[in-house]
Scaffold this motif. Structure first.
Motif, PDB file in Angstrom:
ATOM      1  N   GLY A   1      12.418 -25.744   1.400  1.00 55.02           N
ATOM      2  CA  GLY A   1      13.373 -25.060   0.558  1.00 55.02           C
ATOM      3  C   GLY A   1      13.137 -23.579   0.393  1.00 55.02           C
TER       4      GLY A   1
ATOM      5  N   SER B   1      16.640 -27.163  -1.586  1.00 52.52           N
ATOM      6  CA  SER B   1      15.715 -27.783  -0.637  1.00 52.52           C
ATOM      7  C   SER B   1      16.431 -28.880   0.134  1.00 52.52           C
ATOM      8  N   TRP B   2      15.906 -29.179   1.296  1.00 54.67           N
ATOM      9  CA  TRP B   2      16.528 -30.182   2.170  1.00 54.67           C
ATOM     10  C   TRP B   2      15.440 -30.839   3.019  1.00 54.67           C
TER      11      TRP B   2
ATOM     12  N   TYR C   1      19.390 -33.476   0.292  1.00 55.16           N
ATOM     13  CA  TYR C   1      19.270 -32.087  -0.131  1.00 55.16           C
ATOM     14  C   TYR C   1      19.360 -32.024  -1.655  1.00 55.16           C
TER      15      TYR C   1
END
Length: 268
Positions: free
Chosen positions: A53, A83-84, A101
């Motif tokens: 992220g 974030s993912w 995500y």
């Protein structure tokens, strides 16, 4: 229960001003982070994987209404992160590389207290919003079960304390401890992704979170550099019940999540 312990040793300084007075009025921060997250519905399912992220924040130190204009130790902060990553799902069957995500935004206010000139303690409170998208739509598990997309939102009140201590050679160290009062949440399950079912939404209204971090900061000529290790934990109780048009009753099981990682950032 998560416990944190911090032992700080601060030496005296000859300067006639405190560390709190040396903090800048405006601070921008931009960084990146990597973490590992584990989500569990005990006795039902588990997901775990890596997340990547970016994060940002802006901090203002000075006078914040309705405080006394003569008092300049107030702190206001806005921060966010995206974030993912991919997580592995395990139930009676398994499914790897599920796309996730997450978005999170927070607003905080606090007050800086000087301690022994070398340290600053800042208690704070605020409001936070967290969104998680877990997408298994169009895929099936190893046992042939259909997957679907879930959208999970949390509304919460963060209450915490941060301590920063000035060290030698332009270094400083900080510790943050926080409790998150969970006041509202929803889980939207896109069961319509599965033939013959309907989307449903369940309300969650009981739970809590907590988080902590330890960070080191190196002061530069114009930019300060930060490395920070962190842990974030949530424990959410079972949701209410929802009945779909077919007369089937659904609920979201109690669940918990643990995320730990490291963040690298630049402050200016």
């Amino acid at each position: 229960t998560i416990c944190f312990m911090f032992i700080g040793v601060a030496s005296g300084f000859a300067e006639p001003f405190s560390f709190a007075e040396s903090l800048p009025k405006h601070t921008w921060e931009l960084g990146t982070e990597i973490s590992h997250i584990t989500y569990k519905e005990p006795g039902v399912m588990k997901e775990k994987g890596m997340m990547y992220g970016v994060n940002f924040s802006y901090t203002y130190r000075g006078w914040l209404p309705p405080a006394d204009p003569e008092v300049d130790n107030c702190m206001g902060k806005i921060e966010g992160r995206v974030s993912w990553g991919e997580v592995d799902y395990k139930n009676s069957g398994t499914l790897n590389d599920v796309e996730d995500y997450m978005l999170e935004f927070r607003g905080l206010v606090g007050y800086d207290f000087s301690v022994l000139k070398a340290s600053t303690i800042t208690p704070y409170i605020g409001i936070g919003y967290r969104y998680l998208n877990d997408d298994m739509s169009g895929r099936t598990t190893s046992t042939g079960a259909w997957g679907y997309e879930r959208e999970i939102t949390y509304g919460y009140i963060p209450m915490g304390i941060e301590m920063m201590t000035d060290l030698e050679s332009k270094w400083s160290i900080g510790v943050t401890l926080e409790y998150d009062y969970f006041w509202d949440g929803t889980v939207k399950s896109h069961l319509g992704d599965v033939p013959g079912y309907y989307d449903i939404e369940n309300d969650q209204d009981s739970g809590y979170g907590c988080r902590g971090s330890i960070k080191l900061q190196k002061k530069g000529n114009k930019i300060n550099f930060v490395i920070e290790s962190f842990v974030r934990y949530w424990n959410i109780k079972k949701s209410n019940y929802t009945t779909d048009p077919l007369g089937i009753t659904w609920y979201e099981p109690k669940n918990n999540s643990m995320e730990f990682g490291v963040k690298f950032a630049a402050r200016f």
